[in-house]
Design an enzyme around this catalytic site. Structure first.
Site, PDB file in Angstrom:
ATOM      1  N   LYS A 216      11.443  19.542 -32.000  1.00 23.11           N
ATOM      2  CA  LYS A 216      11.201  18.742 -33.201  1.00 23.11           C
ATOM      3  C   LYS A 216       9.883  19.117 -33.876  1.00 23.11           C
ATOM      4  CE  LYS A 216      14.459  15.103 -32.360  1.00 23.11           C
ATOM      5  NZ  LYS A 216      14.767  13.660 -32.282  1.00 23.11           N
ATOM      6  N   ARG A 256      17.637  15.240 -23.870  1.00 21.73           N
ATOM      7  CA  ARG A 256      18.557  15.964 -24.752  1.00 21.73           C
ATOM      8  C   ARG A 256      17.821  17.192 -25.275  1.00 21.73           C
ATOM      9  NH1 ARG A 256      19.892  16.174 -30.280  1.00 21.73           N
ATOM     10  NH2 ARG A 256      22.140  16.331 -30.709  1.00 21.73           N
TER      11      ARG A 256
END
Length: 298
Positions: A216, A256
C-alpha cells in the site's frame, strides 16, 4: 476445507485481482488462464486462501456493474476450486457473493463490511460461511474525503462493533465473523500507522482480525527516495513482510498479501522461534496513546 476461522496458526490470504485497474497488479491476470495459473502458484507458495476480486477498490476507482464483476470472477473461482484451491471472493455485492459461493468460494471478503449491500448478511447467514467485515466509510471515489477521525483507533473500533452488531442481528453466527481495520480505506498514512501500532485495541473486540497492508501507498511513502518519490509498488515487499509479521505477533488471525512466498517464509521463521507475541500491557498501551497525542518519542 478446514475451518479457517478457527485456524491454530496465522492464515495467509493471497491476492488475485482479475481487474484491469487494481493499484498493484491490474491487468496482469485478466486472462482466465493467467488468473488460474497465478492462483495455483499462490496456493503452492503457502496461501491458505486465494482472494479473488473483480472490482478495483483503489482510491478514486470508478464502480463497475455487478454483471461485469461476476463475469470476471466466477470462471476463475470455478477453475481454482476444481483444482483444489480454497478461494474467497472479494466483493461488496450480495448478488456476486451469492454466485461466487455457488461457484465454490468458501469465504466472503467484503470491503464494505456489509454497508454497500444490506442483503449481504442474508447471503452469508444462509451459506454459513466466514465473512470478513472490513472498516469502510464509502466507495473508492470518495474515500479520501472521509478520512476524518477524532481518534482513528477508537473510531474504527466503534464502527466495526456496529457492523458486528448489525451482522449478528441479521442472524449471522458470531463464529463466522472476521474483522479488518481497512488500512488505506478512508485512512491517511498516519492513520494506518496508528492502527498498526494499537492493534491490540481492535483485537479487544474479540473477533479474528485480518490485516492487509500489502504494497500500500503508505509503505511507499515511508520508503520514499531522497527527492520524495514513493518507493514503487513492486519494491514494497520487505516492508509488507515486516508489517505482516508484526501484525501476526500482535495477535492478528491472518494477513492478506500479494507476494505469498515471502510472507509465508517469514511466518515460518516466526513459528520456528516459538511464535513470540507482542504484548502491550493496558497501562503501557494507554501511555503509548498519550505519547502519540502529545508528540512524545521514545
Amino acid at each position: 476445507m478446514t475451518d479457517l476461522v478457527r485456524a491454530s496458526g496465522p492464515v495467509v490470504m493471497g491476492v488475485l485481482n482479475v481487474t484491469p485497474d487494481s493499484f498493484s497488479d491490474g491487468g496482469r491476470y485478466a486472462d482466465l488462464d493467467a488468473a488460474v495459473g497465478h492462483g495455483v502458484r499462490l496456493r503452492d507458495a503457502g496461501a491458505h486462501l486465494v482472494d479473488i476480486g473483480g472490482e478495483s477498490t483503489r482510491p478514486g476507482a470508478e464502480r463497475i456493474d455487478a454483471a461485469t464483476e461476476a463475469e470476471r470472477v466466477l470462471p476463475v473461482i470455478r477453475e481454482l476450486t476444481a483444482a483444489g484451491v480454497a478461494v474467497s471472493v472479494d466483493t461488496s455485492r450480495a448478488r456476486v457473493a451469492e454466485a461466487a459461493l455457488v461457484a465454490g468460494a468458501a469465504v466472503v471478503n467484503d470491503v464494505s463490511g456489509g454497508l454497500a449491500d444490506p442483503d449481504m448478511a442474508r447471503v452469508v447467514r444462509d451459506a454459513h460461511c466466514p465473512w470478513v467485515l472490513m472498516h469502510w466509510r464509502g466507495h473508492s471515489r470518495a474515500m479520501r474525503e472521509l478520512a476524518t477521525y477524532t481518534d482513528v483507533v477508537a473510531d474504527v473500533r466503534a464502527e466495526l462493533a456496529q457492523r458486528i452488531d448489525t451482522a449478528l442481528a441479521a442472524g449471522v453466527a458470531a463464529d463466522r465473523l472476521i474483522v479488518d481495520p481497512g488500512l488505506g480505506f478512508a485512512k491517511t498514512a498516519a492513520h494506518n500507522w496508528e492502527l498498526s501500532a494499537r492493534l491490540p485495541e481492535l483485537l479487544d473486540l474479540g473477533y479474528p482480525l485480518l490485516f492487509g497492508a500489502s504494497r500500500k501507498s503508505y509503505l511507499g511513502g515511508l520508503l520514499a527516495a531522497a527527492d520524495g518519490t514513493p518507493r514503487p509498488t513492486a519494491q514494497r515487499e520487505a516492508a509488507t513482510v515486516a508489517t505482516s509479521v508484526l501484525a501476526v505477533a500482535a495477535g492478528a488471525w491472518g494477513v492478506r498479501v500479494h507476494d505469498v512466498q515471502a510472507t509465508a517464509d517469514a511466518l515460518a521463521v516466526w513459528a520456528a522461534t516459538g511464535s513470540p507475541r507482542l504484548a502491550v500491557p493496558p497501562h503501557d498501551r494507554k501511555r503509548t496513546q498519550d505519547d502519540h497525542e502529545h508528540g512524545v518519542r521514545r
